[in-house]
Scaffold this motif. Sequence first.
Motif, short mmCIF file in Angstrom:
data_model
loop_
_atom_site.label_atom_id
_atom_site.label_comp_id
_atom_site.label_asym_id
_atom_site.label_seq_id
_atom_site.Cartn_x
_atom_site.Cartn_y
_atom_site.Cartn_z
N ALA A 1 0.78 -1.12 -0.30
CA ALA A 1 -0.07 0.02 0.23
C ALA A 1 0.89 1.42 0.18
O ALA A 1 0.48 2.16 -0.91
CB ALA A 1 -0.84 -0.12 1.31
N LEU B 1 1.59 4.64 -2.92
CA LEU B 1 0.89 5.84 -2.44
C LEU B 1 1.91 6.70 -2.40
O LEU B 1 1.56 7.80 -2.84
CB LEU B 1 0.04 5.43 -0.77
N SER B 2 3.00 5.91 -2.35
CA SER B 2 4.22 7.31 -2.53
C SER B 2 4.07 7.69 -3.03
O SER B 2 4.21 9.18 -3.79
CB SER B 2 5.22 6.95 -2.01
N VAL C 1 -6.55 1.34 4.26
CA VAL C 1 -5.40 2.10 3.89
C VAL C 1 -5.43 0.73 2.11
O VAL C 1 -5.62 1.44 0.99
CB VAL C 1 -4.31 2.24 4.69
N THR D 1 -7.80 1.21 0.05
CA THR D 1 -8.72 2.44 -0.84
C THR D 1 -7.39 2.56 -2.19
O THR D 1 -7.71 2.96 -3.19
CB THR D 1 -8.23 3.95 0.61
N VAL D 2 -6.11 2.01 -1.47
CA VAL D 2 -5.06 2.37 -2.33
C VAL D 2 -4.96 2.05 -3.26
O VAL D 2 -4.22 2.33 -4.75
CB VAL D 2 -3.84 1.91 -1.54
#
Length: 1022
Positions: free
Chosen positions: A609, A613-614, A729, A732-733
């Motif tokens: 994740a 995300l980054s 998370v 969602t990611v």
Amino acid sequence: MLPVLALHFVVAAGAPWIFRWMGRSAFFLLAAVPAGSLVWLAFQHNAAYDAGPVASAATAAAANGPPQAARGIVEAWDFIPTLGVQIAFRLDPLAWVLCLLVLGVGALVLLYCARYFKGDDEGLGGFGGQMLAFAGAMFGLVTADDLIVLFIFWELTTVLSYLLIGYANVRLSARRSALQALIVTTAGGLAMLVGLILLGEAAGTYRVSGVLERAPALVADPATAGVVAAGAVLVLVGALSKSALVPFHFWLPAAMAAPTPVSAYLHAAAMVKAGVYLVARLAPGFAETDYWQPVVLGLGLATMLLGGYRSLRQIDIKLILAFGTVSQLGFMIAIVGLGTPAAALAGLAMVVAHALFKAALFLVVGIIDHQTGTRDLRRLSGVYRQSRALAVTAALAAASMAGLPLFGGFVAKESVFDAFAHAPLPPGLIALMLAGFAVGSALTVAYSVRFVWGAFARKRGVADTPFTPITPLFVASPAILAVLGLAYGVWPAPVDSWVGPYATEVAAGAAAATHDGAAQLSAVPHLAAWHGVGLALVLSAAGWAVGALLFWARVWVTRLQARLASPFDAERGYRAIVGAVDDVAIWVTGRTQRGSLFFYLAVILAVAALVPLSALLAGRVMLPGPERLTFVDPGSPLVPVISVAIAIGAIAAVRANKRFLAVLMVSITGYGISLIFALQGAPDLAVTQMLVETIVLVAFVLGMRSLPPQLRDRTGGKYRAVRIVIAVVFGTVMVLAGLAAMDARIAAPVSLQFPELAYTGGGGLNIVNVTLVDIRAWDTFGEISVLALAATGVASLIFIRHSGRTLGQAADVPTGSIGRMRGVKASRGAAELSVARTFATIARDPWLVAGRTLAPERRSIIFEVITRLIFHSMVVFSVYVLLAGHNLPGGGFAGGLLAGLALTVRYLAGGRFELREAASLSPGVLLGVGLGTAALSGAVPLALGGQVFQSAIIELWLPVFGDVKFVTSTIFDIGVYLVVVGLVVDVLRSLGSRIDEHLETGERVAAGAARRPRGDHEEASA
């Protein structure tokens, strides 16, 4: 060349059976393979040495252009065309000479093995096959004309040398030495792979001949010079590690734990020559790069001096030769790496001489060790009196090693001195190298005399060593090699005719680079038994005198060496590095492998994740705007309903407090997804998903029988919150990443071309199946290979043990069959026992044997009847799905899963003995045959001039069937089918039969301990 390779590997594969039939005499048959290949090589001499292309090279040099063609026999087939990789071989003068050594010495060593080993030695079949396969791998390495193919054979020699060095696997020293050689040479090989890729990409071709042809321009171009220099240095790392140069020299003396034939072949004539060959092959093109000469000359000279110095300290005559080999490998690398025509001639001449005398001396050591039981020169005494033929053989070979006149070593060494005396190097460097070579030659003379004295001379105060008489056949191989070394020194003309054209090629390449063709070609020297009095002879004479003095003063030399112990030892450094890596691995393992499933999943999902995300937060990936986010038409009103059911199943799986309920809810999500696939027009995906979910559900249920039914080990407290956060998370990611990926496409997807490719190229209408078995067959082959590995892992985890019992024998053993019932006292009444015995003796079933293998309480008559009705239909339908999958939904994967389900049904109806009856072949056989069929379907087109996994469309008319259109990729699909069936059978035997046996054993133990009938509650648990 391909038939020679195939012959070596095919006979090597059958070696274990040959040895069972012939015993140690099978070595004669194995020796005939390289001997026959040597005859073939002799007939290829004229074609390999065809001078036409070299003449054109000289002409091109005069015209300021590069050579237009490469000399020799060339064979090439496209392997991976999109990457420019070919299976290409070239037999030119350099390769021809190396093949001469590989095949000739290989045949003699295998002949020697027929008397070296005893008839009752274990593992001779594997050893003989590995030796023959090694000869084939070396032949492939020196003839490879593609960088990737060369690397494949390079690593194949590494693996085979590991197996051969560790032949005596019961000895710790052999295992450690084999692993050490594997680690060092593999590390160097990986560095070499990077270098080969850099050179191939810089040259725009992976053909070795093409890279060398473009090398002068690449080295001269500032845009590519840096990359080429880095690639050349990395290639040198691989070559130096394979040829045991400083700082990698320590692995070769340790490898003397191998049987002497291995040392004579791998470490004198074959494997360690691979690095010398690679340097000789690349030196004409890359000797002018920035770091080539400092590495080659510096490490070559240092290795020569260090190896010679260390050899004088050894008391094991085999280690004297081992360190001498290290010394001379440095000598050869330095000369062949110089890159001049004279150095090319001298270096290749030294390679031939070294192979002859060093292989002979190792074989002599093997005979001494075999007949006396020792290699300690302090204990060996008077051996020459008991075997003069062996002593003469050793003396001839040692004289050549010392470089005495009339021997091949002298001819080659004189050429080396001459080559360096006229090398295009600074005068100071020339003087340094010649002085170093002179010192190295003196050390060579000293340890040559030390070897002969230590092995054969009579020592004061030491009784003559008992020596068992030897047969002429035993000493024949080293004697032939020693006599050839003498013939080489007396009449070097044949060797000169073999190695001279290679020097001419180097001169032609230099002519093309310097535009001075006539001068370069006229500078090619010749080998001669006598060059007159000159600098070379003076240096040789100085070496003889100093070497004799060192031997005479051996006691003082030994004392001096003891006082001058080096503070740095390469092997000690290697062990320190390996120990540090082990310590770090233990530290990391202790902090990551905690035995906590929660921790493992948390790390995996958190990393999965955080990385995307980054990228999203950094702005490198843009999300689609609101105008792009539109609702997609579900296509069917059932899709929203199924989606809700999937969500409910996922939530229920999380909330379930029993294992079976959790697995069932997870399966609901899988079945729901398969329905969505079907409603969205993807029947292949739907069928495959449905079958996979069913197989996985069965596997889970079978495995859970050995686990408690309740899910008690729940992560609670603060960890519960962590789980929720990670889950939210991650989900969602993944959604955001999917949206970003959908909006990031800037080009048309390649899959838009698949329908046309599937029909025109693959000959099928089912795009999914044609993609799997044709368009992306490499991916599928990798996946079925992973399936085979997974099946092996499952079997290993469950600890399957082979049972040789037949069905009839099993009925007499208490194994959960009625045999277990017979062992229990008739406390439930005569009626129940009578019914049980009735079930046990019914013999009318034609193929379903549950009545004879299952206890009555475990049988289901209804399920048995259903199994009888559907089993054969499922198997036949699976074959139909397999064959029809090219045009209709299905294929090998779906058909294999369906056949696996049929076997699953039969297992559930009849138990583990029924499974054995249904699938009499072991899973390993099915997996192996499946992988072999798939691999064969890819290799046959290559042999017929096509590409790997290329399909052919065959249209014909058959009686009854009419017009038939057969696509050969169906054979690949059959391999997939067999692999999947083998995987399912392996899972059933592991999670089914093995756990059945374990549970039944536990029940018997519990029943015997309790000494009472089981209650209703226990029956229900069972």
